[in-house]
Design an enzyme around this catalytic site. Structure first.
Site: not given
Ligand code: DX5
Ligand code: ZN
Length: 221
Positions: A67, A34, A141-142, A136, A32, A65, A36, A197, A7, A144, A176, A174
């Site tokens: 969002m 993201d 939304g974030f 998910m 990937h 993706h 948002m 991350s 990502s 890490g 963690g 997707d």
């Molecule tokens: C969260 C995103 C994920 C995120 C993954 O809203 O959809 O793709 O960026 O980041 P890590 O792998 O650090 O959790």
């Molecule tokens: Zn994602």
């Protein structure tokens, strides 16, 4: 086939092209994105201009993706910008069946994402049309965040439903996801792993290879 989809939200935006090439060289098959909008999720990230700009960096699959609220408004635009696979959130679509149809009409692979608390039943009437389901494993939304364990049970259930229906649907996790939990994630029936991350914090080549090593071990056994 086991696939790593790094990502870019977690990448160093001053060296985005370089880092994409680096993770691709080390084995990433998808990239990937993201997207948002600050409405469906609290953060605002990036959109079509970034996608267009780096489309030339690699011919690997651009796994987009969305969002964003009411994503049906932007399917054609993301398809034009270079998306190969477009995933929309069931929770963000008033007319999910119609949006899945829009993605396929644009000639792209179609994915539907479910937030942790959203039941698999949301997929009942569209699952057969999908190329991928995104489970998910964090609240979106974030980057890490820590993986939510019950989401792996959900993935296991989904893999069984796909088997019963004779579907070879890709299942993506997707949020963690690390090389250290990749085996457990794969054993739950997931075959496309998003690493943000875990790939882009620190040594991108070594981080990517750590996933490849787990994949090789599992594919050998
Ligand atoms: C969260 C995103 C994920 C995120 C993954 O809203 O959809 O793709 O960026 O980041 P890590 O792998 O650090 O959790
Ligand atoms: Zn994602």
């Amino acid at each position: 086939m086991l696939i790593l989809s790094p990502s870019i939200l977690a990448a160093d935006f001053t060296r985005l092209g370089e880092q994409i090439s680096e993770t691709v060289r080390a084995g990433a098959e998808y990239i990937h994105f993201d997207v948002m909008d600050g409405m469906f999720v609290p953060q605002i990230s990036f959109g079509m201009p970034v996608l267009e700009t780096i489309r030339g960096c690699t011919d690997k699959v651009f796994d987009v993706h969305l969002m964003i609220q009411d994503p049906g408004r932007y399917i054609e635009a993301f398809a034009e910008a270079g998306a190969d696979l477009i995933t929309v959130h069931a929770e963000a679509c008033t007319h999910l069946d119609r949006v899945v149809g829009q993605i396929k009409a644009a000639g792209k692979k179609a994915g539907v994402a479910l937030n942790p608390a959203t039941p698999l039943s949301a997929l009942d009437y569209v699952l057969d049309e999908l190329d991928m389901v995104l489970i998910m494993t964090v609240n979106p939304g974030f980057g890490g965040q820590k993986l939510i364990p019950y989401c792996l049970q959900k993935a296991r259930k989904l893999r069984n439903i796909c088997r019963q229906r004779g579907l070879e649907t890709d299942i993506q996790a997707d949020g963690g996801i690390k090389a250290s939990n990749a085996r457990e994630v794969i054993e739950a029936g997931i075959n496309v792993l998003v690493g943000g991350s875990a790939v882009f914090s620190g040594d991108v080549t070594a981080n990517t290879k750590a996933f490849m090593d787990v994949f090789a071990e599992i594919e050998k056994s």
